[in-house]
Design an enzyme around this catalytic site. Structure first.
Site, PDB file in Angstrom:
ATOM      1  N   THR A  83      35.089  41.271  35.034  1.00 49.61           N
ATOM      2  CA  THR A  83      35.774  42.573  35.351  1.00 49.61           C
ATOM      3  C   THR A  83      35.946  43.490  34.137  1.00 49.61           C
ATOM      4  OG1 THR A  83      37.245  41.232  36.864  1.00 49.61           O
ATOM      5  CG2 THR A  83      38.242  43.147  35.963  1.00 49.61           C
ATOM      6  N   GLY A 111      39.873  37.125  34.923  1.00 47.79           N
ATOM      7  CA  GLY A 111      39.708  35.830  34.940  1.00 47.79           C
ATOM      8  C   GLY A 111      39.581  35.294  36.313  1.00 47.79           C
ATOM      9  N   ARG A 167      36.659  38.093  50.451  1.00 49.99           N
ATOM     10  CA  ARG A 167      37.468  37.543  49.407  1.00 49.99           C
ATOM     11  C   ARG A 167      37.743  38.648  48.529  1.00 49.99           C
ATOM     12  NH1 ARG A 167      37.186  37.468  43.443  1.00 49.99           N
ATOM     13  NH2 ARG A 167      38.688  35.902  42.688  1.00 49.99           N
ATOM     14  N   VAL A 168      39.183  38.661  48.272  1.00 53.21           N
ATOM     15  CA  VAL A 168      39.655  39.774  47.455  1.00 53.21           C
ATOM     16  C   VAL A 168      40.381  38.997  46.005  1.00 53.21           C
ATOM     17  CG1 VAL A 168      41.283  41.782  46.887  1.00 53.21           C
ATOM     18  CG2 VAL A 168      39.812  41.472  49.124  1.00 53.21           C
ATOM     19  N   GLY A 169      40.102  39.382  45.079  1.00 51.30           N
ATOM     20  CA  GLY A 169      40.865  38.877  43.869  1.00 51.30           C
ATOM     21  C   GLY A 169      41.913  39.557  43.405  1.00 51.30           C
ATOM     22  N   GLY A 202      40.597  35.065  39.641  1.00 57.40           N
ATOM     23  CA  GLY A 202      41.661  35.743  40.231  1.00 57.40           C
ATOM     24  C   GLY A 202      42.510  35.221  41.218  1.00 57.40           C
TER      25      GLY A 202
END
Lengths: 339, 339
Positions: free
Chosen positions: A205, A257, A233-235, A259
Site C-alpha cells: 500500500t 499491513g 475482498r476489500v482490505g 488489512g
C-alpha cells in the site's frame, strides 16, 4: 492629558502589540509530510544498491511534491492527493500503475482520503479502470454526499467527474504478473492465506499524511490489494478508522499491513482515541496499537502519522517499511529497512 | 485442639465457602438481546393502531428468537444471526426482503457481524442476490481469511458456501417501489440529498446485539441502503467501527442512521473507546456520541448496545426508532416512538 495618562496609554499600546505578536505566533503552525510505500518482511540482503537508489529516489520525489505544496501555503488535502499520485504513477508500489493482480488476473484498486478539519472523507473500493484512485476518493469526498462508493457505481461517478480512465492493461506489469503465477503455482489450499509462505512478502500500500500551515491535518491511502485475492475482498485502506483517519483534534494516520487485522482493531481510530481520551502522545499511542495490540494478534504492518503540533511517527512491526518525511524544522529522511 | 482453634477453623471454612459462592456468582453471566429496525423521523400520528401492532409483533418475534437461543446456552453470534434473519425475511424493514430500491431500480444489500470474543468480523457490501446477507457476513467471518467482500466476488463466495440465492425480484415490494418513484419525481438536483425533503424518512437498517451466558458479546447489522442511492454508495453498516462493533472488553453495538456521519465519526468504535479509555458507562458513552457529537453535526440516527455486564442502551436523536430488548432479569420492552 497629563504625563501619567500618556504613560498609561503607552503601556496599554505596548500590551496590545505584544498580544497581537503572540497571536501571530500561535497562528504560525508547523507543517510537514510523512509517506509510506508499504511495509513487509523485506531484507536488505535481497536488494541491490541500485534497487535501493531507485526506491529512495521515488520516495524523495513524492515527499518533495507534497512538501512543496505545503511550503507554498497549499492545503494538506492537496499535498496528500498529489503525493499519492506520484506513488500511484510509479510501478514500484502496489497502488495505481503497480497494483498487484487478483486471482482472476485483474487489478482491483481501493483508496481513501480524509480531511481532519471537518471529518469529511471519500473512499472507493473494487475499481478497475481509474488511473489514480486517490483522485476519485477526493472527488467522492468533495463532490458527492457520500463517503464510500464501490465497483461499477464508483467508475460511473469517475466518468461523470472527468477523472482519467485507463484500459485495464495500463495496470499490467511483468513483475506483478510473475508474482501471481508463482503464488498460483504454489497454491495448495485455494482459500489459504499465503502470507506466511513468502518470506519477502510486502504489503505494498502507499499512504501520506500531512499538516499544513493552517493547522489542518489530512490522510490518504491507496492500494492494489493482495496478490491472488478472491471474492471481491476489500482490505483496511478504504475503511475510515482502519487504514485511514484524520482529525484536527488529534492526528492524521495511514496504515499498511495485513488489512484484516487493521479492520478488526479499527487501528487508526484507536490511535486517535488513545491520544484524545488517554492523553497519550502520537508516538506512544501508535506504539501501543502497532507494537503491542497488533503484535499480540500477529497482525503485521505499520502506521505513519503526524499530529497537530507536527510531531511524526513511522512505526512498523515488520522488517521494513518504505517511508520518509519532511518537516519545516529542516528534518527529513527516507528509509526502507529497520534502523 | 482447643475451642479457640476450632472456632478459627470454622471461621476459615466459612470464608472459603463464601469465596467459592462469590466465584460461582461471577461465573454466572447475565445475558440478553437488543434489536433495532431502523431510526427515523416517524410520527405516531402517521401510524394506525393496526400498523403499530404489526411492527410490534414482528419485533417481539425477532427478540424471542434470539433470546430463546441465549436462554438455551447458545452463542451470542448465533442469536444475532438468527434474530436478524427474522427481520431480513420481513418486508417491514429495509433489509433483506424489504430492501429499498437504488436509483437504477435494483436492491443492493450490505451486512456485517462481529464476534466480541476474538474481534473476528465478516462484512459484505453491494450484494444483490443473497436472501439473507447476515448469513453471508457470518460465512465470510467464519469460513474465509477475509473480513470484507463486495459485489460479484461476494456473491461467488455465497454460492461456494451454499448460501441461499434468490432472483432479484424476490426483493420487489410495491411499497418500496412507490417510494422510489415518488423520490424520483421530486428529484430536482439529481445528486442532492433527499434526507431533509421527506418528513417521514426512515433509516430502515436492522440490527441486533447480544450477550450470552458465557459472557461473549456479538453485534450484527443488515441494510438495503438508501432509496434512490447511486454510484455503488456504501453506508456505515459493513464498516467495522462505524455501524457495527463488538468487543468483550467493552460492549456490542449496532447503529442505524445517516451512514455517512456514522462512518466519519467511527461511531461504534468511538463509544467503545470512551468506555475503555475514559471509563464511561455504556449509556454515558452512547449519549456522548449520539446525542452530543452527532447532533452537533446534524447526523441523524441511533445506536443499540449491550455491555459485558448486561446493561443495555437504545439511544437515538430522531423522533423514533423501532427497538426492543429482553434480558435475563425479566425486563423486556418493544417501542417505536419517543417515550
Amino acid at each position: 492629558m497629563n504625563k501619567t495618562k500618556i504613560f498609561i496609554l503607552l503601556l496599554l499600546s505596548l500590551a496590545l502589540i505584544t498580544c497581537s505578536v503572540q497571536e501571530d505566533k500561535t497562528n504560525q503552525h508547523n507543517f510537514g509530510i510523512v509517506i509510506h510505500g508499504g511495509a513487509g518482511s523485506m531484507e536488505k540482503a535481497n536488494y541491490t544498491a541500485k534497487q535501493i537508489t531507485v526506491y529512495e529516489k521515488k520516495l524523495n520525489e513524492a515527499i518533495e511534491t507534497g512538501y512543496s505544496i505545503l511550503d507554498k501555503g497549499g492545503s494538506s488535502i492537496e499535498a496528500v492527493e498529489q503525493t499519492i499520485v506520484v506513488l500511484e504513477n510509479s510501478p514500484l508500489f502496489n497502488a495505481g500503475k503497480g497494483a498487484v493482480f487478483t486471482s482472476n488476473g485483474l487489478n482491483e484498486l481501493d483508496a481513501a482520503i480524509m480531511d481532519g478539519s471537518n471529518l469529511n472523507a471519500g473512499t472507493v473500493a473494487g475499481i478497475t479502470t481509474v488511473k489514480n484512485p486517490i483522485k476519485l476518493a477526493r472527488a467522492v469526498m468533495e463532490n458527492s454526499k457520500h463517503v464510500m462508493m464501490i465497483g461499477d457505481g464508483a467508475e460511473k461517478f469517475a466518468k461523470k467527474q472527468n477523472i482519467e480512465i485507463v484500459e485495464p492493461n495500463y495496470f499490467y506489469t511483468e513483475e506483478r504478473w510473475k508474482i501471481l503465477q508463482r503464488i498460483k503455482e504454489n497454491e495448495t489450499n485455494k482459500d489459504e492465506s499465503y502470507l506466511n509462505k513468502y518470506s519477502d512478502y510486502k504489503f505494498g500500500t502507499v499512504g501520506c499524511v500531512a499538516l499544513d500551515k493552517n493547522g489542518n491535518l489530512a490522510a490518504g491511502t491507496s492500494t492494489g490489494g493482495m496478490t491472488n485475492k478472491k471474492y471481491g475482498r476489500v482490505g483496511d485502506v478504504p475503511i475510515i478508522g482502519a487504514g485511514t483517519y484524520a482529525n484536527n483534534y488529534t492526528c492524521a494516520l495511514s496504515a499498511t499491513g495485513h488489512g484484516e487485522f487493521f479492520i478488526r482493531n479499527v487501528v487508526t481510530h484507536d490511535i486517535s482515541a488513545l491520544m484524545e481520551y488517554k492523553n497519550l502522545s502520537l508516538e506512544e499511542a501508535t506504539k501501543e496499537v502497532v507494537m503491542n495490540k497488533l503484535v499480540k494478534q500477529k497482525g503485521a504492518g505499520g502506521v505513519i502519522g503526524i499530529d497537530k503540533a507536527g510531531n511524526i511517527t513511522m512505526t512498523f512491526n515488520t522488517n521494513g517499511m518504505f517511508r520518509g518525511f519532511k518537516t519545516n524544522d529542516g528534518n527529513s529522511t527516507v528509509k526502507i529497512f529497520k534502523d
